[in-house]
Design a protein around this motif. Structure first.
Motif, PDB file in Angstrom:
ATOM      1  N   ASP A  48       0.832  -1.193   0.000  1.00 26.53           N
ATOM      2  CA  ASP A  48       0.000   0.000   0.000  1.00 26.53           C
ATOM      3  C   ASP A  48       0.875   1.255   0.000  1.00 26.53           C
ATOM      4  O   ASP A  48       1.770   1.393   0.832  1.00 26.53           O
ATOM      5  N   VAL A  66      -2.739   1.453  -4.102  1.00 26.08           N
ATOM      6  CA  VAL A  66      -3.476   1.815  -2.888  1.00 26.08           C
ATOM      7  C   VAL A  66      -4.467   0.700  -2.564  1.00 26.08           C
ATOM      8  O   VAL A  66      -5.174   0.218  -3.442  1.00 26.08           O
ATOM      9  N   ARG A  67      -4.516   0.350  -1.288  1.00 26.67           N
ATOM     10  CA  ARG A  67      -5.498  -0.642  -0.831  1.00 26.67           C
ATOM     11  C   ARG A  67      -6.707   0.097  -0.271  1.00 26.67           C
ATOM     12  O   ARG A  67      -6.577   0.949   0.603  1.00 26.67           O
ATOM     13  N   THR A  68      -7.883  -0.222  -0.789  1.00 26.95           N
ATOM     14  CA  THR A  68      -9.126   0.368  -0.315  1.00 26.95           C
ATOM     15  C   THR A  68      -9.972  -0.732   0.326  1.00 26.95           C
ATOM     16  O   THR A  68      -9.604  -1.906   0.277  1.00 26.95           O
ATOM     17  N   LYS A  69     -11.104  -0.370   0.864  1.00 37.04           N
ATOM     18  CA  LYS A  69     -12.014  -1.372   1.435  1.00 37.04           C
ATOM     19  C   LYS A  69     -12.476  -2.367   0.374  1.00 37.04           C
ATOM     20  O   LYS A  69     -12.724  -3.525   0.661  1.00 37.04           O
ATOM     21  N   TRP A  72      -7.571  -3.558  -4.173  1.00 37.50           N
ATOM     22  CA  TRP A  72      -6.444  -2.775  -4.674  1.00 37.50           C
ATOM     23  C   TRP A  72      -6.847  -1.897  -5.849  1.00 37.50           C
ATOM     24  O   TRP A  72      -7.659  -2.306  -6.686  1.00 37.50           O
ATOM     25  N   VAL A  73      -6.267  -0.696  -5.928  1.00 40.87           N
ATOM     26  CA  VAL A  73      -6.466   0.193  -7.065  1.00 40.87           C
ATOM     27  C   VAL A  73      -5.135   0.792  -7.491  1.00 40.87           C
ATOM     28  O   VAL A  73      -4.209   0.922  -6.684  1.00 40.87           O
ATOM     29  N   HIS A  75      -3.712   4.158  -8.425  1.00 45.86           N
ATOM     30  CA  HIS A  75      -4.147   5.515  -8.106  1.00 45.86           C
ATOM     31  C   HIS A  75      -3.236   6.556  -8.752  1.00 45.86           C
ATOM     32  O   HIS A  75      -2.046   6.599  -8.476  1.00 45.86           O
ATOM     33  N   ASP A  83      -9.184   6.379 -10.329  1.00 42.54           N
ATOM     34  CA  ASP A  83      -8.524   5.154  -9.892  1.00 42.54           C
ATOM     35  C   ASP A  83      -8.915   4.013 -10.821  1.00 42.54           C
ATOM     36  O   ASP A  83     -10.009   3.996 -11.381  1.00 42.54           O
ATOM     37  N   PRO A  85      -9.399  -0.014 -10.606  1.00 35.83           N
ATOM     38  CA  PRO A  85      -9.422  -1.164  -9.711  1.00 35.83           C
ATOM     39  C   PRO A  85      -8.662  -2.354 -10.289  1.00 35.83           C
ATOM     40  O   PRO A  85      -8.627  -2.548 -11.510  1.00 35.83           O
TER      41      PRO A  85
END
Length: 112
Positions: A48, A66-69, A72-73, A75, A83, A85
């Motif tokens: 991340d 970037v790790r989101t809920k 991964w995206v 960014h 972004d 995905p």
């Protein structure tokens, strides 16, 4: 910032390689600009916040991972870009460990 028609070297194991960034738009500005050289670690830890080189949507792209809920995206740093995905991290082909400007040693910046 994307690289088109990039032939990634057939490096053995964890050999790093240099890549000249070709800016197309301003998706990674102001951190990364045209003419900078990026050193890529193909076996680097994709975590991340890392800057990565990825094969996405049939082209090479350079983004921040970037790790989101939701997962991964890829960014872009500019808010003008969306972004992208990722289903998993298999698209990530290397982690940026250094950026440098030719002839300007003090302008170098390490990312690991």
């Amino acid at each position: 910032m994307q690289t088109h028609d990039l032939a990634v070297p057939e490096c053995g194991g964890a050999e790093s390689f240099a890549l000249m960034v070709m800016v197309m738009g301003h998706s990674m500005a102001p951190e990364f600009l045209e003419g900078e050289i990026l050193i890529i670690e193909p076996e680097g830890l994709a975590k991340d916040g890392a800057y990565v080189l990825a094969w996405h949507n049939e082209e090479w792209t350079f983004r921040q991972l970037v790790r989101t809920k939701a997962g991964w995206v890829l960014h872009p740093l500019s808010p003008a870009f969306a972004d992208a995905p990722l289903a998993d991290l298999s698209a990530v082909r290397g982690v940026i460990i250094l950026k440098a400007l030719p002839g300007r040693r003090r302008a170098s910046k390490f990312y690991v």
